[in-house]
Write an enzyme that holds these catalytic residues in place. Sequence first.
Site, PDB file in Angstrom:
ATOM      1  N   SER A 113       1.810  -0.186  -5.440  1.00 19.94           N
ATOM      2  CA  SER A 113       1.048   1.006  -5.781  1.00 19.94           C
ATOM      3  C   SER A 113       0.461   0.890  -7.192  1.00 19.94           C
ATOM      4  O   SER A 113      -0.271  -0.048  -7.478  1.00 19.94           O
ATOM      5  CB  SER A 113       1.941   2.245  -5.632  1.00 19.94           C
ATOM      6  N   ASP A 126      -2.526   4.932   5.276  1.00 16.86           N
ATOM      7  CA  ASP A 126      -1.878   5.243   4.002  1.00 16.86           C
ATOM      8  C   ASP A 126      -2.633   6.379   3.332  1.00 16.86           C
ATOM      9  O   ASP A 126      -3.793   6.223   2.957  1.00 16.86           O
ATOM     10  CB  ASP A 126      -1.879   3.985   3.123  1.00 16.86           C
ATOM     11  N   HIS A 135       2.805   4.630   2.483  1.00 22.24           N
ATOM     12  CA  HIS A 135       2.502   3.985   1.213  1.00 22.24           C
ATOM     13  C   HIS A 135       3.631   3.103   0.692  1.00 22.24           C
ATOM     14  O   HIS A 135       3.489   2.476  -0.355  1.00 22.24           O
ATOM     15  CB  HIS A 135       2.195   5.087   0.174  1.00 22.24           C
TER      16      HIS A 135
END
Length: 266
Positions: A95, A217, A245
């Site tokens: 991320s 996502d 995610h």
Amino acid sequence: MDPLRRNAVTVTGSPDGVPVVFVHGFGCDQGMWRHVAPAFEATHPVVTLDHVGAGGSDTSGYDRERYSSLQAYADDLVEVLAASGLPPVVLVGHSVSATIGALAAIARPEVVRQLVMVAPNPRFVDDDGYRGGFGADEVDELLETMEGNHLGWSADIAPVIMGAPDRPELGEELTRSFCRTDPTIARDFARVTFLSDHRADLAHVPVPTLVLQCSDDALAPLEVGAFVHDQLPDSELVVLAATGHCPNLSAPAELVGVLRAHLDRG
């Protein structure tokens, strides 16, 4: 401060092989790699760490002004890599740490051999011709809610981020992780994470990069993965079957398989 102590660095695995460094995303800590990192310990040195404010990190030196950009977290990461004494590493960032890893590689390409970006998003806010996943008003509301009720915000947002409604225990685990982070630092880090724009930096990443995009996502739509792949000078894009995610929690076997195949190719 000793970077290894500041970031609660853990080094395990074999002394042979290319070192693999796993860096967690917002609201998480190094424990989020517990289903992935051990799979590489027989053949690689494996490094995990906590960003300042997460897990076992030392927050005594936290400075809000310094950490008002992702570059500060990238600088921390560079310091950790230098202090570890390891040869150039494969840097696996999840991320926001995919972006942090890119900034670290740009700053010190000699310490990063390759990047692996897991569910990256260099700009979470939609822009002209760019879908980041959130409208500007949505991000403002998200940050305001977090300011007013960190625990409630955590319980609401974690299942959305996890994207696995059939496995509510994963959303509950992410909620607990959010609640363990220092709330003041978490609010600062959230603002930096969701408001930063590092799209232009992608063109300057000097190392080969594997982009791992989840198939559905909410925080990093398919268009983002394609954009990141297109902007990087040397990259490969793999769309995982995993949804949500956090494939390091929801689909660790698939993530391990893709990473292992990538590392085996050198």
